[in-house]
Write an enzyme that holds these catalytic residues in place. Structure first.
Site, short mmCIF file in Angstrom:
data_model
loop_
_atom_site.label_atom_id
_atom_site.label_comp_id
_atom_site.label_asym_id
_atom_site.label_seq_id
_atom_site.Cartn_x
_atom_site.Cartn_y
_atom_site.Cartn_z
N ARG A 50 10.53 -3.14 0.86
CA ARG A 50 9.71 -3.32 -0.40
C ARG A 50 10.23 -4.59 -1.01
O ARG A 50 9.95 -4.75 -2.27
CB ARG A 50 9.48 -2.14 -1.56
CG ARG A 50 8.79 -1.12 -0.86
CD ARG A 50 7.32 -1.26 -0.99
NE ARG A 50 6.57 -0.46 -0.34
CZ ARG A 50 6.04 0.77 -0.95
NH1 ARG A 50 6.51 1.19 -2.25
NH2 ARG A 50 5.38 1.90 -0.10
N ARG B 53 5.51 -5.61 -5.91
CA ARG B 53 5.54 -5.82 -7.63
C ARG B 53 6.55 -6.31 -8.32
O ARG B 53 6.46 -6.50 -9.38
CB ARG B 53 4.60 -4.51 -8.31
CG ARG B 53 3.44 -4.39 -7.80
CD ARG B 53 2.92 -3.02 -8.19
NE ARG B 53 3.37 -1.89 -7.31
CZ ARG B 53 3.27 -0.52 -7.60
NH1 ARG B 53 2.53 0.04 -8.45
NH2 ARG B 53 3.76 0.14 -6.70
N ARG C 103 -2.18 -10.90 -5.98
CA ARG C 103 -3.02 -9.50 -5.77
C ARG C 103 -3.96 -9.35 -6.69
O ARG C 103 -4.44 -8.47 -6.99
CB ARG C 103 -2.02 -8.71 -5.91
CG ARG C 103 -1.38 -8.24 -4.36
CD ARG C 103 -2.04 -7.55 -3.43
NE ARG C 103 -2.94 -6.44 -3.96
CZ ARG C 103 -2.58 -5.53 -4.37
NH1 ARG C 103 -1.17 -4.83 -4.01
NH2 ARG C 103 -3.28 -4.39 -4.87
N ASP D 191 0.67 -1.68 5.38
CA ASP D 191 1.01 -0.29 5.16
C ASP D 191 0.95 0.64 6.01
O ASP D 191 0.24 0.46 7.07
CB ASP D 191 -0.08 0.08 3.64
CG ASP D 191 0.58 1.24 3.11
OD1 ASP D 191 1.30 0.98 2.11
OD2 ASP D 191 0.31 2.34 3.15
N TYR E 181 0.57 12.57 5.10
CA TYR E 181 -0.51 12.15 4.21
C TYR E 181 -2.02 12.74 4.69
O TYR E 181 -2.76 13.00 3.99
CB TYR E 181 -0.57 10.61 4.24
CG TYR E 181 0.46 10.10 3.18
CD1 TYR E 181 0.46 10.20 1.92
CD2 TYR E 181 1.68 9.29 3.94
CE1 TYR E 181 1.37 9.51 1.03
CE2 TYR E 181 2.84 8.72 3.03
CZ TYR E 181 2.45 8.96 1.80
OH TYR E 181 3.55 8.40 0.76
#
Ligand code: CP3
Length: 373
Positions: free
Chosen positions: A53, A57, A66, A102, A177
């Protein structure tokens, strides 16, 4: 397989011939970069470092590009995905880029109704819970992966001598998921399904395994020089369940890309009891989370395997002195492995001060530099 035969199998001329002629691994600058050296059990000019990561952010330049762009749209816009992938390399001087995408992108490209909800994670329109649901899943076509190939090609062109790491979600984490329909803490539904309906579980595992395999192959052929299989939630499984219901599917994905010879990193969290089983799935490098010291991981695996990890992400906000002391102990512990790829034990927290990451990269490069005599 012995450690030395495992290492010799990487990057042989025969395996390199499976890669396109313009693949970065055909250049010595990439093949002998500190990252690829360590991933293949060799020692480079310094210990290589990248962060899970690292794109995202924690970077103001990421938040800027973004703005107003949904996550999955950003992943499927090749120029934007390439730009976001490059941002942390420019800023921090890390030794590899990790492709910005992702784990749900392959299912999205296959046509599954999935989105990423900010602050929550992947959410499916309809969870996948029965054999009928699984049999109705669309298949991922090779053409659907064109935006991925395009983004990877744009990225490696800009990266030059810095290798790109591609990735995919491991079948269990992806299936978790899909069965839950969204993020969950204990992954109860998929863990129940394995035992209640093994036939349905196996069908879903096979679907997820081939979809992730296609995603990895597309990235490798377009220029990725290593790959990481993320089994982020494997730590919720017992070793017995992992070996019986999960490892065969992860092995399918890893085997599908073995002939390219690019190093395959296998990572999960909470996997202290699963590391030998994860290695048996067919990995070349094991990623260790922050809970287990690398020297213990090395003993459990039986030595001979390059290790990646495992600075605790919590230490990034603990002040420089605490971070430096912790990093020193991670580096010391990593010396027990044949080679060490420095990383965090999980992803960069979004609240991280990016200047701390830059300073950490500089520090690791400085203290691990091999003196040229
Ligand atoms: O630097 C990198 O690592 C970039 C590439 C990357 C992303 N996701 C970007 C992303 C990678 C390798 C992933 C893998 C991924 N996605 C995993 C495995 C790794 C892990 O963290 O364990 C998992 C479990 C997912 C599923 C997922 N996607 C989650 C749980 C979330 C977080 C949701 C949130 O908003 O907190 C996402 C979204 C996501 N994937 C973001 C990024 C940068 C944040 C979205 C944003 O910036 O709006």
């Amino acid at each position: 397989m012995t450690a030395s035969s495992r290492q010799r199998e990487l990057l042989t001329a025969e395996q390199l011939s499976a890669l396109p002629s313009d693949h970065p691994l055909h250049t010595t600058a990439v093949a002998d970069s500190p990252m690829i050296a360590a991933l293949t059990g060799r020692t480079g000019a310094h210990a290589p470092v990248w962060f899970m990561r690292q794109a995202g952010r924690s970077l103001p330049e990421y938040k800027k590009v973004r703005e107003g762009v949904p996550m999955l749209d950003a992943c499927l816009n090749p120029a934007l995905a390439a730009e976001i992938t490059l941002q942390p390399v420019r800023r921090h001087g890390v030794d590899a880029a990790i492709f910005f995408s992702d784990i749900v992108i392959p299912m999205k490209l296959a046509g599954v109704d999935v989105d990423i909800v900010p602050g929550r994670g992947p959410v499916l329109g309809t969870p996948v819970r029965t054999l009928e649901d699984i049999q109705a899943l669309p298949e991922l076509t090779d053409e659907a992966l064109d935006p991925i190939r395009e983004a990877v090609a744009l990225t490696v062109k800009e990266l030059g001598d810095t290798p790109l790491i591609g990735f995919a979600g491991a079948p269990f984490t992806v299936a978790a998921y899909m069965v839950e329909g969204g993020p969950s803490r204990d992954h109860l539904r998929p863990r129940t399904m394995m035992h209640a309906d093994p036939e349905a579980w196996d069908a879903l595992g096979q679907w997820a395994a081939r979809t992730s395999a296609q995603f990895l192959a597309a990235q490798i052929e377009a220029g990725a020089s290593a790959v990481q299989l993320f089994d982020s939630w494997a730590g919720s499984l017992s070793e017995a369940d992992y070996r019986r219901f999960v490892q065969p599917h992860s092995a399918t994905t890893l085997a599908h890309v073995a002939h390219y010879g690019v190093p395959r990193i296998h990572f999960g969290t909470g996997t202290a009891e699963l590391l030998p089983a994860m290695l048996d799935a067919g990995a070349d490098v094991i990623g260790v989370d922050y809970r287990l010291p690398l020297h213990t991981a090395n003993e459990r695996i039986g030595s001979g395997v390059p290790l990646q990890g495992n600075i605790d992400p919590a230490l990034l906000a603990a002040g420089w002195d605490a971070l430096k002391e912790h990093t020193d102990s991670v580096l010391e512990s990593g010396k027990t492995a044949p080679s060490h790829i420095v990383n965090l034990g999980h992803g960069v927290p979004p609240t991280t001060d990016p200047t701390v990451l830059t300073r950490l990269v500089e520090y690791i490069h400085e203290v691990t530099a091999v003196e040229v005599r």
